[in-house]
Write a protein that holds these residues in place. Structure first.
Motif, PDB file in Angstrom:
ATOM      1  N   GLU A 236      11.446   5.333   5.212  1.00  0.00           N
ATOM      2  CA  GLU A 236      12.616   4.662   4.794  1.00  0.00           C
ATOM      3  C   GLU A 236      11.816   3.924   3.463  1.00  0.00           C
ATOM      4  O   GLU A 236      12.369   3.702   2.384  1.00  0.00           O
ATOM      5  CB  GLU A 236      12.794   3.488   5.716  1.00  0.00           C
ATOM      6  N   THR A 237      10.294   3.707   3.743  1.00  0.00           N
ATOM      7  CA  THR A 237       9.801   3.159   2.503  1.00  0.00           C
ATOM      8  C   THR A 237       9.787   4.265   1.273  1.00  0.00           C
ATOM      9  O   THR A 237       9.979   3.792   0.130  1.00  0.00           O
ATOM     10  CB  THR A 237       8.266   2.752   2.695  1.00  0.00           C
TER      11      THR A 237
ATOM     12  N   ARG B  48       9.331   7.468  -4.018  1.00  0.00           N
ATOM     13  CA  ARG B  48       9.626   8.983  -3.973  1.00  0.00           C
ATOM     14  C   ARG B  48       8.491   9.505  -4.046  1.00  0.00           C
ATOM     15  O   ARG B  48       8.692  10.765  -3.737  1.00  0.00           O
ATOM     16  CB  ARG B  48      10.583   9.362  -4.820  1.00  0.00           C
ATOM     17  N   ASP B  49       7.386   9.215  -4.419  1.00  0.00           N
ATOM     18  CA  ASP B  49       6.070   9.976  -4.758  1.00  0.00           C
ATOM     19  C   ASP B  49       5.216   9.987  -3.480  1.00  0.00           C
ATOM     20  O   ASP B  49       4.371  10.820  -3.282  1.00  0.00           O
ATOM     21  CB  ASP B  49       4.928   9.452  -5.798  1.00  0.00           C
ATOM     22  N   LEU B  50       5.597   9.432  -2.306  1.00  0.00           N
ATOM     23  CA  LEU B  50       4.868   8.921  -1.220  1.00  0.00           C
ATOM     24  C   LEU B  50       4.923  10.293  -0.408  1.00  0.00           C
ATOM     25  O   LEU B  50       6.270  10.740   0.139  1.00  0.00           O
ATOM     26  CB  LEU B  50       5.329   7.959  -0.483  1.00  0.00           C
ATOM     27  N   GLU B  51       4.089  11.311  -0.222  1.00  0.00           N
ATOM     28  CA  GLU B  51       4.170  12.359   0.758  1.00  0.00           C
ATOM     29  C   GLU B  51       3.323  11.979   2.121  1.00  0.00           C
ATOM     30  O   GLU B  51       2.261  11.497   2.253  1.00  0.00           O
ATOM     31  CB  GLU B  51       3.509  13.648   0.259  1.00  0.00           C
ATOM     32  N   VAL B  52       3.882  12.205   3.338  1.00  0.00           N
ATOM     33  CA  VAL B  52       3.194  11.992   4.506  1.00  0.00           C
ATOM     34  C   VAL B  52       2.394  13.497   4.704  1.00  0.00           C
ATOM     35  O   VAL B  52       3.078  14.330   4.891  1.00  0.00           O
ATOM     36  CB  VAL B  52       4.390  11.718   5.751  1.00  0.00           C
TER      37      VAL B  52
ATOM     38  N   ALA C 183       0.912  -1.287  -0.048  1.00  0.00           N
ATOM     39  CA  ALA C 183      -0.212   0.193   0.036  1.00  0.00           C
ATOM     40  C   ALA C 183       0.949   1.272  -0.035  1.00  0.00           C
ATOM     41  O   ALA C 183       0.659   2.134  -0.700  1.00  0.00           O
ATOM     42  CB  ALA C 183      -1.070  -0.112   1.184  1.00  0.00           C
ATOM     43  N   LEU C 184       1.913   1.251   0.815  1.00  0.00           N
ATOM     44  CA  LEU C 184       2.813   2.450   1.028  1.00  0.00           C
ATOM     45  C   LEU C 184       3.547   2.541  -0.455  1.00  0.00           C
ATOM     46  O   LEU C 184       3.815   3.682  -0.888  1.00  0.00           O
ATOM     47  CB  LEU C 184       3.871   2.316   2.059  1.00  0.00           C
ATOM     48  N   CYS C 185       3.879   1.396  -1.229  1.00  0.00           N
ATOM     49  CA  CYS C 185       4.351   1.597  -2.446  1.00  0.00           C
ATOM     50  C   CYS C 185       3.432   2.131  -3.461  1.00  0.00           C
ATOM     51  O   CYS C 185       4.006   2.727  -4.623  1.00  0.00           O
ATOM     52  CB  CYS C 185       4.986   0.193  -3.039  1.00  0.00           C
ATOM     53  N   ALA C 186       2.141   1.833  -3.362  1.00  0.00           N
ATOM     54  CA  ALA C 186       1.249   2.189  -4.446  1.00  0.00           C
ATOM     55  C   ALA C 186       0.478   3.509  -4.106  1.00  0.00           C
ATOM     56  O   ALA C 186      -0.035   4.272  -4.998  1.00  0.00           O
ATOM     57  CB  ALA C 186       0.044   1.303  -4.181  1.00  0.00           C
ATOM     58  N   ALA C 187       0.846   4.300  -3.040  1.00  0.00           N
ATOM     59  CA  ALA C 187       0.000   5.472  -2.772  1.00  0.00           C
ATOM     60  C   ALA C 187       0.974   6.709  -2.948  1.00  0.00           C
ATOM     61  O   ALA C 187       2.091   6.502  -3.178  1.00  0.00           O
ATOM     62  CB  ALA C 187      -0.244   5.401  -1.171  1.00  0.00           C
TER      63      ALA C 187
END
Ligand SMILES: Nc1ncnc2c1ncn2[C@@H]1O[C@H](COP(=O)(O)OP(=O)(O)OP(=O)(O)O)[C@@H](O)[C@H]1O
Ligand SMILES: [Mg+2]
Length: 258
Positions: free
Chosen positions: A172-173, A179-183, A142-146
């Motif tokens: 870390e993920t 790299r597109d994942l924004e918290v 999910a973290l890779c896909a979001a």
């Protein structure tokens, strides 16, 4: 927009937040999809009620298919179900999803969900992913896909220690896989404004520059009613203060964004 709601701690509000934000999105006319990756199937039950027991196909079938050598893979739309709510669709979960985990890991299927959701972005403007309470293959998928990550937090002092390692895991993920994942931030759920400990914890987290969102979601029995009725809050009680908090959260997350 592909938003994952994740915290490895159980019972902090992942499913409630994923489903209610998705329902607000759908009610505003945005074509929205919920993906339930938790074998507890809570989001699936929340959205489908009694129809949740035997959906024709689900996320387990999707992952199973990635392990087979079928010549013609099913289009990801084949796993999507309608819900009773306009503009809101669901890929249901399955209680035996966990049985596939070690095979999926050993065959390196970590980006399969990402590929499927990228295809589904042609049909859905917003995708919400509900995750299990563990940092396992499905949460990592999910973290890779979001492209956005929302972290529910229940103001428990023990949960606070876990929050730091959770934020590290997500960072870390991001560095290793996506790299597109924004918290986007930490959503405080079941906030009790009259109790002193939650106030203190929220102030301290903000003091440490952790990204605690402005909107605090109160505790209310309306949430259980909403789960039992299999109706998201925006449908069940649009004027209720709990619903209003979710609408504020939605607006806070979408300020200046599409
Ligand atoms: N704001 C709230 N007010 C009252 N009850 C709430 C609220 N948010 C969640 N709950 C209740 O807390 C319980 C846990 O919520 P939920 O299932 O959304 O958490 P979760 O993080 O998805 O749990 P799990 O880790 O088991 O998947 C549910 O019974 C839900 O009804
Ligand atoms: Mg859940």
């Amino acid at each position: 927009m592909r938003r994952v709601v994740f915290n490895q701690k159980g019972g902090v509000g992942k499913s409630s937040i994923a489903v209610n934000l998705a329902a607000i999105s759908a009610a505003r006319g945005v074509k929205t999809l919920v993906v339930d990756l938790d074998p507890q199937c809570n989001s699936t039950h929340y959205l489908l009620g009694d129809d949740a027991n035997n959906p024709e196909s689900d996320i387990r079938d999707f992952f199973e298919q990635t392990l087979s050598f079928q010549l013609k893979p099913t289009h990801p739309e084949g796993y999507v179900h309608r819900t009773p709510f306009a503009n809101l669709a669901l890929i249901p979960s399955h209680p035996d999803l966990g049985d596939l985990q070690s095979k999926l890991e050993s065959k390196h299927k970590i980006y399969k969900l990402k590929d499927a959701l990228e295809t589904l972005m042609e049909s859905y403007q917003a995708i919400y992913i509900d995750t299990p309470p563990a940092f396992n293959f499905f949460a990592l998928s999910a973290l890779c896909a979001a492209d956005r990550c929302l972290i529910p937090f229940d103001c428990d002092d023990f949960a606070r220690q876990a929050l730091y390692s959770l934020l590290n895991n997500v960072q870390e993920t991001r560095e290793d896989h996506n790299r597109d994942l924004e918290v986007e931030g930490i959503v405080v759920n079941q906030y009790q404004p009259r109790a002193s400990l939650p106030q203190k914890i929220v102030a301290e987290l903000r003091g440490e520059n952790l990204p605690v969102l402005e909107t605090l979601i109160p505790a209310s029995v309306k949430m259980k009613e909403s789960h039992t009725a299999a109706k998201p809050l925006i449908q069940l009680a649009p004027k209720h203060r709990l619903t209003e908090a979710f609408v504020s959260l939605y607006d806070e997350l979408h300020q200046g964004k599409k």
